[in-house]
Design an enzyme around this catalytic site. Structure first.
Site, PDB file in Angstrom:
ATOM      1  N   ARG A 260     -14.845  -1.271  -5.839  1.00  0.00           N
ATOM      2  CA  ARG A 260     -14.293  -1.920  -4.651  1.00  0.00           C
ATOM      3  C   ARG A 260     -14.700  -3.383  -4.574  1.00  0.00           C
ATOM      4  NH1 ARG A 260     -15.737   3.557  -1.360  1.00  0.00           N
ATOM      5  NH2 ARG A 260     -13.743   4.607  -1.758  1.00  0.00           N
TER       6      ARG A 260
ATOM      7  N   GLU B  99      -8.463   2.724  -4.890  1.00  0.00           N
ATOM      8  CA  GLU B  99      -9.923   2.715  -4.794  1.00  0.00           C
ATOM      9  C   GLU B  99     -10.392   2.847  -3.343  1.00  0.00           C
ATOM     10  OE1 GLU B  99     -12.297   0.555  -7.428  1.00  0.00           O
ATOM     11  OE2 GLU B  99     -10.707   0.218  -8.894  1.00  0.00           O
TER      12      GLU B  99
ATOM     13  N   PHE C  65      -9.805   6.746 -15.112  1.00  0.00           N
ATOM     14  CA  PHE C  65     -10.597   7.499 -14.133  1.00  0.00           C
ATOM     15  C   PHE C  65      -9.656   8.471 -13.437  1.00  0.00           C
ATOM     16  CE2 PHE C  65     -12.485   7.725  -9.775  1.00  0.00           C
ATOM     17  CZ  PHE C  65     -13.750   8.181 -10.096  1.00  0.00           C
TER      18      PHE C  65
ATOM     19  N   THR D 225      -8.251   3.685   0.558  1.00  0.00           N
ATOM     20  CA  THR D 225      -7.374   2.972   1.482  1.00  0.00           C
ATOM     21  C   THR D 225      -8.190   2.187   2.514  1.00  0.00           C
ATOM     22  OG1 THR D 225      -7.302   4.795   3.068  1.00  0.00           O
ATOM     23  CG2 THR D 225      -5.646   4.815   1.293  1.00  0.00           C
TER      24      THR D 225
ATOM     25  N   PRO E  20      -2.078  15.700  -7.034  1.00  0.00           N
ATOM     26  CA  PRO E  20      -0.812  15.678  -6.284  1.00  0.00           C
ATOM     27  C   PRO E  20      -0.970  15.838  -4.774  1.00  0.00           C
ATOM     28  CG  PRO E  20      -0.497  16.873  -8.321  1.00  0.00           C
ATOM     29  CD  PRO E  20      -1.967  16.546  -8.246  1.00  0.00           C
TER      30      PRO E  20
ATOM     31  N   ILE F 166       6.124 -19.862   4.161  1.00  0.00           N
ATOM     32  CA  ILE F 166       6.087 -21.291   3.848  1.00  0.00           C
ATOM     33  C   ILE F 166       7.189 -21.654   2.854  1.00  0.00           C
ATOM     34  CG2 ILE F 166       4.717 -23.061   2.668  1.00  0.00           C
ATOM     35  CD1 ILE F 166       2.223 -21.751   3.970  1.00  0.00           C
TER      36      ILE F 166
ATOM     37  N   GLY G 242      -5.895  13.057  -2.172  1.00  0.00           N
ATOM     38  CA  GLY G 242      -6.020  11.613  -2.319  1.00  0.00           C
ATOM     39  C   GLY G 242      -7.296  11.129  -1.660  1.00  0.00           C
ATOM     40  N   SER G 243      -7.210  10.773  -0.379  1.00  0.00           N
ATOM     41  CA  SER G 243      -8.383  10.266   0.328  1.00  0.00           C
ATOM     42  C   SER G 243      -9.481  11.319   0.457  1.00  0.00           C
ATOM     43  CB  SER G 243      -7.976   9.770   1.724  1.00  0.00           C
ATOM     44  OG  SER G 243      -7.131   8.639   1.624  1.00  0.00           O
TER      45      SER G 243
ATOM     46  N   GLY H  25      13.381 -19.386   2.271  1.00  0.00           N
ATOM     47  CA  GLY H  25      14.306 -18.612   1.443  1.00  0.00           C
ATOM     48  C   GLY H  25      13.860 -18.519  -0.002  1.00  0.00           C
TER      49      GLY H  25
END
Length: 381
Positions: free
Chosen positions: A242, A362, A122, A364, A127, A336, A130-131, A339
């Site tokens: 979505r 898809e 799709f 923000t 460039p 949880i 976007g949104s 390390g």
């Protein structure tokens, strides 16, 4: 259409074992090689995963949205790149064709998409676009029986192996969304070139790349819908996508919770398993509660969509809540594990990186907030 309950339960059982026994042992290999093994892709094709959302008359499984979400949840329990392998065929890469294609277009492409012979992508993002997806600059100019398509699309999922692109391009002089049309663009048309896959933070094995169109002669018969309807088609496709992504987020969260509980039950500190310490229990409680809430929202919205209801608001809410939720769950899982959660061997840090993308693609989280607010105001509350 829907599979009969016995057949669908068998599919879920098969998929659950496939994820646990076949995919999870390959996660480190996929991360290291940034590639999905060819044998796994072949198995996915044999299982019908590339055609989950395509009607049975075209060779797909024809799942309902509820059924598709249940499949997506199961696939969420492993590295997201595995689902992404067939995800564009199930969602954004095929659904424009499913929703707006002519009978001829569907007959030409859908059987091969459902089988996995044809991989789809799709192509909307650019460039510097976007949104604000209604502002696309890629242009398609009518020239007799073809449109001359020129422009660049960016961050296109599965572009490296796609055979067919659904491309949004400007066809009229009218500014904004009304001047955008949708096209089916085969990869082998002259002037189509694919850039090198990008190096990403996470989701190794799922490639994104630029797609360049240099005066590509796209047959006029490949236009999806009427001229100027491309943006509407794209938004319908994304609304559906979505919901699918929301279900994947639920699956990843459930995987992280199960892993965290197992680790906390085995890891001892101060003479007891850390699962007995209340502050650890508090994190587990938060993780579980949010995951349950997300699952309920996703499945309720999927059922409403299957019933033919308008779920623009609910799909945006599901994507917003679920993608943010899984980020919080992943963060608590790292905590949880302590390390060990920061060390690659345990896989938790990989999933922590993988899930970050869900809040971006898809639409923000901020775009979802805008949609939710707009639709709530439209509905009067």
């Amino acid at each position: 259409m829907s599979l009969d309950p016995e057949t669908f339960d068998a599919l879920i059982d098969t998929l659950r074992r496939f994820v646990a026994e076949r995919l999870r042992p390959l996660e480190a290999e996929v991360e290291a090689n940034d590639a999905i093994p060819a044998g796994v892709i072949a198995e996915m094709k044999d299982m019908g995963l590339f055609g989950l959302s395509i009607a049975e008359e075209y060779g797909g499984l024809g799942l309902t949205m509820v059924e598709e979400c249940r499949v997506a949840i199961e696939m969420g329990r492993t590295t997201p790149a595995f689902r992404s392998t067939f995800g564009t065929n199930v969602g954004i890469g095929s659904q424009g064709l499913v929703m707006a294609g002519t009978p001829e277009q569907k007959a030409q492409w859908l059987p091969r998409i459902a089988s996995g012979e044809v991989v789809t992508s799709f192509a909307l993002t650019e460039p510097d676009i976007g949104s604000d997806s209604g502002a696309v600059k890629t242009r398609a100019v009518r020239d007799g029986d073809v449109y001359r398509l020129s422009g660049t699309k960016r961050y296109i999922t599965n572009a490296d192996k796609a055979d067919l692109f659904t491309v949004m391009a400007r066809t009229g002089e009218e500014k904004g969304a009304r001047g955008v049309s949708a096209f089916l663009v085969p990869r082998d048309l002259p002037g189509v070139t694919i850039g090198e896959p990008e190096k990403k933070m996470g989701q190794k094995g799922a490639k994104v790349a630029d797609v360049n169109f240099d005066d590509v002669p796209v047959p006029a018969a490949n236009r999806l819908g009427a001229a100027g309807e491309g943006f509407k088609i794209a938004m319908r496709v994304l609304d559906r996508g979505r919901l699918h992504i929301s279900a994947v987020c639920v699956g990843v969260a459930e995987r992280l919770i199960a892993d965290s509980v197992a680790y906390a039950s085995e890891r001892h500190q101060f003479g007891h398993p850390i699962a007995q310490h209340q502050l650890i229990q508090g994190m587990i409680a938060d993780m579980k509660t949010e995951a349950l809430a997300a699952r309920a929202l996703v499945m309720e919205t999927a059922a409403a969509k299957d019933a033919g209801k308008d779920v623009v608001l609910e799909s945006a809410a599901a994507k917003y809540f679920s993608s943010e939720m899984v980020g919080r769950v992943a963060d608590k899982a790292v905590q949880i594990y302590g390390g060990a959660g920061y060390i690659a061997d345990y896989g938790i840090e990989r999933l922590y990186r993988d899930v970050r993308l869900f809040r971006i693609y898809e639409g923000t989280s901020q775009i979802q907030q805008i949609i939710i607010a707009r639709e709530t105001i439209k509905r009067g509350g």
